[in-house]
Motif scaffolding. Structure first.
Motif, mmCIF file in Angstrom:
data_model
loop_
_atom_site.group_PDB
_atom_site.id
_atom_site.type_symbol
_atom_site.label_atom_id
_atom_site.label_comp_id
_atom_site.label_asym_id
_atom_site.label_seq_id
_atom_site.Cartn_x
_atom_site.Cartn_y
_atom_site.Cartn_z
ATOM 1 N N GLN A 27 -18.441 13.317 17.384
ATOM 2 C CA GLN A 27 -18.783 13.932 18.655
ATOM 3 C C GLN A 27 -19.994 14.846 18.445
ATOM 4 N N SER A 28 -20.773 14.991 19.496
ATOM 5 C CA SER A 28 -21.953 15.858 19.394
ATOM 6 C C SER A 28 -21.507 17.292 19.162
ATOM 7 N N TYR A 29 -22.115 17.953 18.211
ATOM 8 C CA TYR A 29 -21.842 19.362 18.007
ATOM 9 C C TYR A 29 -23.072 20.021 17.392
ATOM 10 N N SER A 30 -23.090 21.337 17.441
ATOM 11 C CA SER A 30 -24.276 22.044 16.968
ATOM 12 C C SER A 30 -24.231 22.200 15.449
ATOM 13 N N LEU A 31 -25.405 22.142 14.859
ATOM 14 C CA LEU A 31 -25.531 22.240 13.412
ATOM 15 C C LEU A 31 -26.649 23.225 13.104
ATOM 16 N N PRO A 32 -26.413 24.246 12.295
ATOM 17 C CA PRO A 32 -27.489 25.184 11.966
ATOM 18 C C PRO A 32 -28.658 24.455 11.331
ATOM 19 N N PHE A 33 -29.842 24.692 11.873
ATOM 20 C CA PHE A 33 -31.025 24.036 11.327
ATOM 21 C C PHE A 33 -31.684 24.955 10.318
ATOM 22 N N LYS A 34 -31.628 24.573 9.061
ATOM 23 C CA LYS A 34 -32.270 25.313 7.987
ATOM 24 C C LYS A 34 -33.064 24.324 7.154
ATOM 25 N N GLY A 35 -34.322 24.176 7.444
ATOM 26 C CA GLY A 35 -35.093 23.221 6.668
ATOM 27 C C GLY A 35 -36.447 22.973 7.281
ATOM 28 N N LEU A 36 -37.053 21.890 6.868
ATOM 29 C CA LEU A 36 -38.377 21.532 7.343
ATOM 30 C C LEU A 36 -38.264 20.724 8.614
ATOM 31 N N SER A 37 -39.286 20.816 9.460
ATOM 32 C CA SER A 37 -39.283 20.035 10.686
ATOM 33 C C SER A 37 -40.675 19.510 10.963
ATOM 34 N N MET A 38 -40.727 18.278 11.451
ATOM 35 C CA MET A 38 -41.995 17.732 11.879
ATOM 36 C C MET A 38 -42.326 18.230 13.275
ATOM 37 N N ILE A 81 0.849 -1.188 0.000
ATOM 38 C CA ILE A 81 0.000 0.000 0.000
ATOM 39 C C ILE A 81 0.887 1.242 0.000
ATOM 40 N N PRO A 82 0.712 2.148 -0.973
ATOM 41 C CA PRO A 82 1.526 3.372 -0.994
ATOM 42 C C PRO A 82 1.325 4.202 0.272
ATOM 43 N N GLU A 83 2.370 4.921 0.667
ATOM 44 C CA GLU A 83 2.319 5.728 1.884
ATOM 45 C C GLU A 83 1.222 6.786 1.825
ATOM 46 N N TYR A 84 0.974 7.326 0.640
ATOM 47 C CA TYR A 84 -0.069 8.349 0.512
ATOM 48 C C TYR A 84 -1.428 7.770 0.876
ATOM 49 N N MET A 85 -1.706 6.529 0.452
ATOM 50 C CA MET A 85 -2.999 5.906 0.748
ATOM 51 C C MET A 85 -3.138 5.641 2.240
ATOM 52 N N LYS A 86 -2.040 5.310 2.903
ATOM 53 C CA LYS A 86 -2.072 5.111 4.350
ATOM 54 C C LYS A 86 -2.325 6.442 5.065
ATOM 55 N N MET A 87 -1.695 7.498 4.578
ATOM 56 C CA MET A 87 -1.920 8.812 5.163
ATOM 57 C C MET A 87 -3.369 9.252 4.954
ATOM 58 N N LEU A 88 -3.920 8.997 3.777
ATOM 59 C CA LEU A 88 -5.306 9.348 3.477
ATOM 60 C C LEU A 88 -6.268 8.626 4.417
ATOM 61 N N ALA A 89 -5.981 7.357 4.697
ATOM 62 C CA ALA A 89 -6.811 6.588 5.625
ATOM 63 C C ALA A 89 -6.740 7.169 7.031
ATOM 64 N N GLN A 90 -5.551 7.562 7.468
ATOM 65 C CA GLN A 90 -5.390 8.161 8.791
ATOM 66 C C GLN A 90 -6.159 9.471 8.907
ATOM 67 N N VAL A 91 -6.141 10.275 7.847
ATOM 68 C CA VAL A 91 -6.879 11.535 7.834
ATOM 69 C C VAL A 91 -8.377 11.278 7.960
ATOM 70 N N GLN A 92 -8.877 10.316 7.203
ATOM 71 C CA GLN A 92 -10.310 10.030 7.241
ATOM 72 C C GLN A 92 -10.739 9.510 8.610
ATOM 73 N N LYS A 93 -9.910 8.674 9.218
ATOM 74 C CA LYS A 93 -10.232 8.167 10.553
ATOM 75 C C LYS A 93 -10.269 9.308 11.568
ATOM 76 N N LYS A 94 -9.299 10.200 11.501
ATOM 77 C CA LYS A 94 -9.238 11.331 12.426
ATOM 78 C C LYS A 94 -10.448 12.237 12.260
ATOM 79 N N VAL A 95 -10.803 12.532 11.012
ATOM 80 C CA VAL A 95 -11.949 13.405 10.750
ATOM 81 C C VAL A 95 -13.237 12.754 11.244
ATOM 82 N N ARG A 96 -13.360 11.467 11.039
ATOM 83 C CA ARG A 96 -14.562 10.766 11.498
ATOM 84 C C ARG A 96 -14.700 10.865 13.023
ATOM 85 N N GLU A 97 -13.612 10.618 13.723
ATOM 86 C CA GLU A 97 -13.659 10.656 15.184
ATOM 87 C C GLU A 97 -14.052 12.036 15.694
ATOM 88 N N GLU A 98 -13.561 13.068 15.032
ATOM 89 C CA GLU A 98 -13.893 14.424 15.452
ATOM 90 C C GLU A 98 -15.348 14.763 15.142
#
Length: 491
Positions: free
Chosen positions: A344-355, A324-341
């Motif tokens: 976590q619960s965080y606020s999201l602007p609500f712009k849309g329809l709601s029931m 596996i090329p090093e770039y692909m390993k780095m890309l996987a590490q980035v995606q894992k880090k972003v997913r973990e962050e």
């Protein structure tokens, strides 16, 4: 059984029997652009003739191929391109083209593509900024030609898509290209991996985005589209690495059969050999027998699920299909880090329809994107087309179908539609969570949701009940006062 289920069933059988459903045909390696990132080995020799491509198409049809992708180089440069596509259409192939669209310079040209039977066309657009796009293609005016080509193609029935290769020079323009595709109602795809040139020089790899650029890119995507949070896949060590030499193959400009377009190791020549004799050979079988457990440098941890393992990339870049090329390993590490962050619960602007009438457009909803084990009564966030919908679940069916209190544009949603659970809201900089007193708030939200079905809020209904009660009371007094016998007894 639906058409989709029929196709999936056929696809599974095709994989088991190694039927090449898709074939990529490199009509030429010549090109009218000089893209900095290009991996193709430029061919100065002659291209195959129309009759030679007819022989190849006949053999692919007999082998069970359904989808043909024409590419290059620039496939439109081939002098017999239209006749080749027309012949493929006559054989009932579904045909697609990957192109820079530079030669589609008139409505007549676009109409001709439709007339010969082209079904799909994917255009390489690198930026909505003319200077950046033209610099990447090495062709002045290429951006303007693409815009014109899209306008011509929009007047045909050909399905149009945009593909954007992300490099360090254009990754910041990703969202503008995406919006361009949405505005023109085009399919859109992007790829953050610059493929190593086929000669192994690796000079184009310096164009790959940096780790910092990738982290920002994936975080921005998650903030804009929560459903785009990177998701790991389960790595089955005993499973095949991919479907190379199973349901796909490729044919280069010399008529040589390849296990796939990424793997440049020739397994035979369709101009002089029978397809099945090549496809069942030891050379082809070697590729389809590769398994995940054969990979030499897996992480052997949770990052493995984010790896995009490609034997062709390993062969071209590392000179070993199982590395596996090093770039692909780095890309996987980035995606894992972003997913973990992002999980976590965080606020999201609500712009849309709601029931839930409790929510307003100015509110922010506090979303937990990691909770997927929803229960009846949970408040969930769903993306419906271009809008966010907050939905309360009142039923979970046997097929994981979730039903809400009242549908806006749909009656049922599946588990895969859920972006996360709503754990509270923020209004006027004040935070309200379904925490210690969450049961009270949750009941209130559920109650608000139910009121939309009954038509009136409880307060109004109670007011009506009070009016009716008072009318009844006053009516009884009125009738009593007019009764002579009653008045007599009261004296």
């Amino acid at each position: 059984m639906t058409d989709q289920k029929i196709f999936e069933s056929y696809k599974k059988k095709a994989e088991e029997k190694c039927i090449p459903l898709q074939a990529s045909l490199e009509l030429t390696s010549k090109c009218n652009h000089t893209c900095l990132h290009c991996y193709v080995d430029k061919n100065i020799g002659p291209d195959l003739s129309l009759e030679q491509w007819k022989v190849i198409l006949d053999k692919l049809r007999k082998a069970g191929t359904l989808y043909i992708i024409f590419l290059g180089g620039e496939a439109l440069i081939h002098p017999d391109f239209f006749k080749i596509v027309e012949y493929a259409h006559q054989l009932d192939f579904h045909t697609s083209l990957i192109t820079n669209a530079f030669l589609i310079e008139s409505q007549e040209y676009a109409n001709k593509l439709e007339k010969v039977g082209l079904n799909n066309i994917t255009i390489s657009l690198y930026s909505t900024k003319e200077k950046i796009h033209d610099e990447m293609t090495g062709m002045h005016g290429s951006y303007k030609r693409i815009i014109k080509a899209i306008e011509y193609l929009k007047n045909t029935k050909i399905n149009i898509g945009i593909n954007t290769l992300l490099t360090k020079n254009n990754i910041a323009d990703y969202f503008s290209v995406c919006e361009f595709a949405i505005n023109y109602k085009l399919d859109f795809n992007s790829d953050p991996v610059v493929t190593c040139d086929l000669l192994g020089k690796q000079c184009n790899l310096s164009l790959r985005p940096s780790k910092a650029q990738l982290e920002k890119h994936f975080k921005d995507k998650c903030n804009k589209w929560p459903e785009s949070i990177p998701k790991p896949s389960l790595v089955d060590l005993d499973a095949a690495i991919c479907n190379v030499a199973k349901t796909k193959c490729a044919v280069n400009y010399k008529g040589e059969l390849l296990p796939c377009v990424e793997i440049r190791e020739v397994v035979g020549n369709l101009l002089v050999e029978d397809f099945q004799s090549i496809w069942k050979s030891d050379r082809a079988n070697m590729w389809r027998l590769l398994k995940n457990k054969d990979i030499k440098n897996l992480f052997n941890d949770s990052i493995d699920g984010f790896l995009d393992v490609c034997p062709g990339m390993g062969l071209n870049e590392m000179h070993d299909a199982l590395m596996i090329p090093e770039y692909m390993k780095m890309l996987a590490q980035v995606q894992k880090k972003v997913r973990e962050e992002c999980l976590q619960s965080y606020s999201l602007p609500f712009k849309g329809l709601s029931m839930l009438p409790l929510l307003k457009d100015q509110d922010e909803v506090i979303v937990n994107f990691s909770k997927k084990d929803v229960e009846v009564g949970d408040i969930v966030l769903i993306r419906l087309d271009k809008e966010l919908v907050v939905h309360r679940l009142i039923q979970i069916g046997q097929r994981n179908i979730l039903k809400g209190d009242r549908s806006l544009h749909f009656d049922e949603i599946s588990l895969t539609d859920i972006l996360g659970t709503v754990e509270g809201l923020i209004r006027n900089q004040k935070e309200y969570r379904w925490g210690a007193r969450g049961h009270i708030i949750k009941k209130y939200i559920a109650y608000c949701s139910h009121k939309t079905q009954r038509g009136y809020p409880a307060a109004i209904r109670r007011f009506f009940y009070l009016i009716i009660f008072l009318l009844v009371q006053f009516s009884s007094l009125f009738f009593v006062s007019d009764n002579p016998s009653t008045n007599k007894n009261r004296i």
